[in-house]
Design a protein around this motif. Sequence first.
Motif, mmCIF file in Angstrom:
data_model
loop_
_atom_site.group_PDB
_atom_site.id
_atom_site.type_symbol
_atom_site.label_atom_id
_atom_site.label_comp_id
_atom_site.label_asym_id
_atom_site.label_seq_id
_atom_site.Cartn_x
_atom_site.Cartn_y
_atom_site.Cartn_z
ATOM 1 N N VAL A 1 48.191 -30.454 -24.562
ATOM 2 C CA VAL A 1 47.423 -31.662 -24.286
ATOM 3 C C VAL A 1 48.176 -32.483 -23.249
ATOM 4 C CG1 VAL A 1 46.413 -33.741 -25.283
ATOM 5 C CG2 VAL A 1 46.517 -31.646 -26.634
ATOM 6 N N LYS A 2 47.450 -32.918 -22.245
ATOM 7 C CA LYS A 2 48.047 -33.690 -21.151
ATOM 8 C C LYS A 2 47.471 -35.104 -21.130
ATOM 9 C CE LYS A 2 48.218 -29.525 -18.326
ATOM 10 N NZ LYS A 2 47.204 -28.651 -18.905
ATOM 11 N N SER A 3 48.148 -35.975 -20.422
ATOM 12 C CA SER A 3 47.657 -37.328 -20.220
ATOM 13 C C SER A 3 46.244 -37.263 -19.634
ATOM 14 C CB SER A 3 48.591 -38.073 -19.265
ATOM 15 O OG SER A 3 48.145 -39.386 -19.073
ATOM 16 N N GLY A 4 45.353 -38.083 -20.162
ATOM 17 C CA GLY A 4 43.964 -38.086 -19.726
ATOM 18 C C GLY A 4 43.066 -37.222 -20.606
ATOM 19 N N GLU A 5 43.660 -36.425 -21.499
ATOM 20 C CA GLU A 5 42.880 -35.586 -22.409
ATOM 21 C C GLU A 5 42.823 -36.243 -23.789
ATOM 22 O OE1 GLU A 5 43.317 -31.145 -20.599
ATOM 23 O OE2 GLU A 5 44.938 -31.786 -21.927
ATOM 24 N N ALA A 6 42.078 -35.606 -24.704
ATOM 25 C CA ALA A 6 41.871 -36.211 -26.022
ATOM 26 C C ALA A 6 42.019 -35.174 -27.130
ATOM 27 C CB ALA A 6 40.494 -36.858 -26.084
ATOM 28 N N VAL A 7 42.439 -35.667 -28.303
ATOM 29 C CA VAL A 7 42.603 -34.854 -29.505
ATOM 30 C C VAL A 7 41.723 -35.454 -30.594
ATOM 31 C CG1 VAL A 7 44.209 -34.128 -31.310
ATOM 32 C CG2 VAL A 7 44.960 -34.178 -28.927
ATOM 33 N N ARG A 8 40.869 -34.621 -31.153
ATOM 34 C CA ARG A 8 39.946 -35.059 -32.202
ATOM 35 C C ARG A 8 40.424 -34.580 -33.568
ATOM 36 N NH1 ARG A 8 33.961 -32.589 -33.126
ATOM 37 N NH2 ARG A 8 33.500 -33.731 -35.027
ATOM 38 N N PHE A 9 40.408 -35.477 -34.538
ATOM 39 C CA PHE A 9 40.631 -35.130 -35.939
ATOM 40 C C PHE A 9 39.258 -35.095 -36.593
ATOM 41 C CE2 PHE A 9 44.460 -37.418 -34.544
ATOM 42 C CZ PHE A 9 45.392 -36.419 -34.740
ATOM 43 N N TYR A 10 38.928 -33.982 -37.254
ATOM 44 C CA TYR A 10 37.583 -33.818 -37.785
ATOM 45 C C TYR A 10 37.610 -33.177 -39.174
ATOM 46 C CZ TYR A 10 38.087 -28.947 -36.353
ATOM 47 O OH TYR A 10 38.531 -27.653 -36.204
ATOM 48 N N VAL A 11 36.488 -33.269 -39.864
ATOM 49 C CA VAL A 11 36.346 -32.721 -41.208
ATOM 50 C C VAL A 11 35.988 -31.241 -41.107
ATOM 51 C CG1 VAL A 11 35.078 -32.862 -43.377
ATOM 52 C CG2 VAL A 11 35.536 -34.940 -42.060
ATOM 53 N N ARG A 12 36.732 -30.438 -41.857
ATOM 54 C CA ARG A 12 36.448 -29.002 -41.956
ATOM 55 C C ARG A 12 36.005 -28.697 -43.379
ATOM 56 N NH1 ARG A 12 41.336 -25.373 -40.133
ATOM 57 N NH2 ARG A 12 40.911 -24.908 -42.279
ATOM 58 N N TYR A 13 35.003 -27.845 -43.504
ATOM 59 C CA TYR A 13 34.587 -27.379 -44.824
ATOM 60 C C TYR A 13 35.541 -26.277 -45.236
ATOM 61 C CZ TYR A 13 31.800 -25.557 -48.626
ATOM 62 O OH TYR A 13 31.382 -25.143 -49.865
ATOM 63 N N GLY A 14 36.120 -26.420 -46.412
ATOM 64 C CA GLY A 14 37.091 -25.447 -46.895
ATOM 65 C C GLY A 14 38.466 -26.069 -46.973
ATOM 66 N N GLY A 15 39.293 -25.459 -47.777
ATOM 67 C CA GLY A 15 40.637 -25.983 -47.956
ATOM 68 C C GLY A 15 40.638 -27.119 -48.956
ATOM 69 N N SER A 16 41.657 -27.926 -48.875
ATOM 70 C CA SER A 16 41.796 -29.032 -49.806
ATOM 71 C C SER A 16 42.636 -30.114 -49.142
ATOM 72 C CB SER A 16 42.471 -28.556 -51.095
ATOM 73 O OG SER A 16 42.519 -29.595 -52.026
ATOM 74 N N SER A 17 42.456 -31.317 -49.607
ATOM 75 C CA SER A 17 43.259 -32.432 -49.121
ATOM 76 C C SER A 17 43.454 -33.408 -50.275
ATOM 77 C CB SER A 17 42.561 -33.125 -47.952
ATOM 78 O OG SER A 17 41.526 -33.962 -48.422
ATOM 79 N N PRO A 18 44.372 -34.351 -50.118
ATOM 80 C CA PRO A 18 44.550 -35.353 -51.177
ATOM 81 C C PRO A 18 43.310 -36.230 -51.363
ATOM 82 C CG PRO A 18 46.359 -35.450 -49.583
ATOM 83 C CD PRO A 18 45.340 -34.505 -49.047
ATOM 84 N N LEU A 19 42.414 -36.243 -50.363
ATOM 85 C CA LEU A 19 41.233 -37.099 -50.431
ATOM 86 C C LEU A 19 40.003 -36.389 -50.982
ATOM 87 C CD1 LEU A 19 41.544 -38.955 -46.998
ATOM 88 C CD2 LEU A 19 42.345 -39.703 -49.244
ATOM 89 N N HIS A 20 39.807 -35.115 -50.605
ATOM 90 C CA HIS A 20 38.582 -34.401 -50.975
ATOM 91 C C HIS A 20 38.880 -32.924 -51.207
ATOM 92 C CE1 HIS A 20 36.122 -37.836 -49.756
ATOM 93 N NE2 HIS A 20 36.849 -37.896 -48.656
ATOM 94 N N ASP A 21 38.572 -32.448 -52.390
ATOM 95 C CA ASP A 21 38.688 -31.026 -52.665
ATOM 96 C C ASP A 21 37.536 -30.303 -51.957
ATOM 97 O OD1 ASP A 21 40.064 -28.912 -53.845
ATOM 98 O OD2 ASP A 21 38.591 -28.792 -55.460
ATOM 99 N N GLY A 22 37.835 -29.184 -51.340
ATOM 100 C CA GLY A 22 36.811 -28.424 -50.632
ATOM 101 C C GLY A 22 36.664 -28.799 -49.168
ATOM 102 N N PHE A 23 37.419 -29.801 -48.718
ATOM 103 C CA PHE A 23 37.407 -30.208 -47.318
ATOM 104 C C PHE A 23 38.842 -30.399 -46.843
ATOM 105 C CE2 PHE A 23 33.374 -31.661 -48.993
ATOM 106 C CZ PHE A 23 32.475 -31.272 -48.012
ATOM 107 N N SER A 24 39.066 -30.199 -45.554
ATOM 108 C CA SER A 24 40.396 -30.410 -44.991
ATOM 109 C C SER A 24 40.249 -31.000 -43.593
ATOM 110 C CB SER A 24 41.193 -29.102 -44.957
ATOM 111 O OG SER A 24 40.500 -28.118 -44.229
#
Length: 96
Positions: A19-42
């Motif tokens: 990733v370079k300056s001027g570009e972007a990184v998106r954090f998004y919901v994935r179906y599957g896996g697990s997280s401290p917030l939602h089981d079945g999503f990561s």
Amino acid sequence: MNITVTTDAKKWFKEEMQVKSGEAVRFYVRYGGSSPLHDGFSLGVAKDEPAEPAVSIVEDGITFFVEEKDIWYFDGHDLQVNYNESLQEPHYDYIK
């Protein structure tokens, strides 16, 4: 909701995802896996351009963001992006 990205995590995104300056990184919901917030999503991550960002920050010229359609996943928590040295990858903490 706020996003924070540590210096070591930013370095990982620059080196591993090229990733370079001027570009972007998106954090998004994935179906599957697990997280401290939602089981079945990561949390997924990708180089992408914002369409309808709910929250974003710019660090070292790189935009880190979450789209409006994915904001539900965070359930009122802030996203803290750290770097796990032993795994050599980002680690995500959800702060209330």
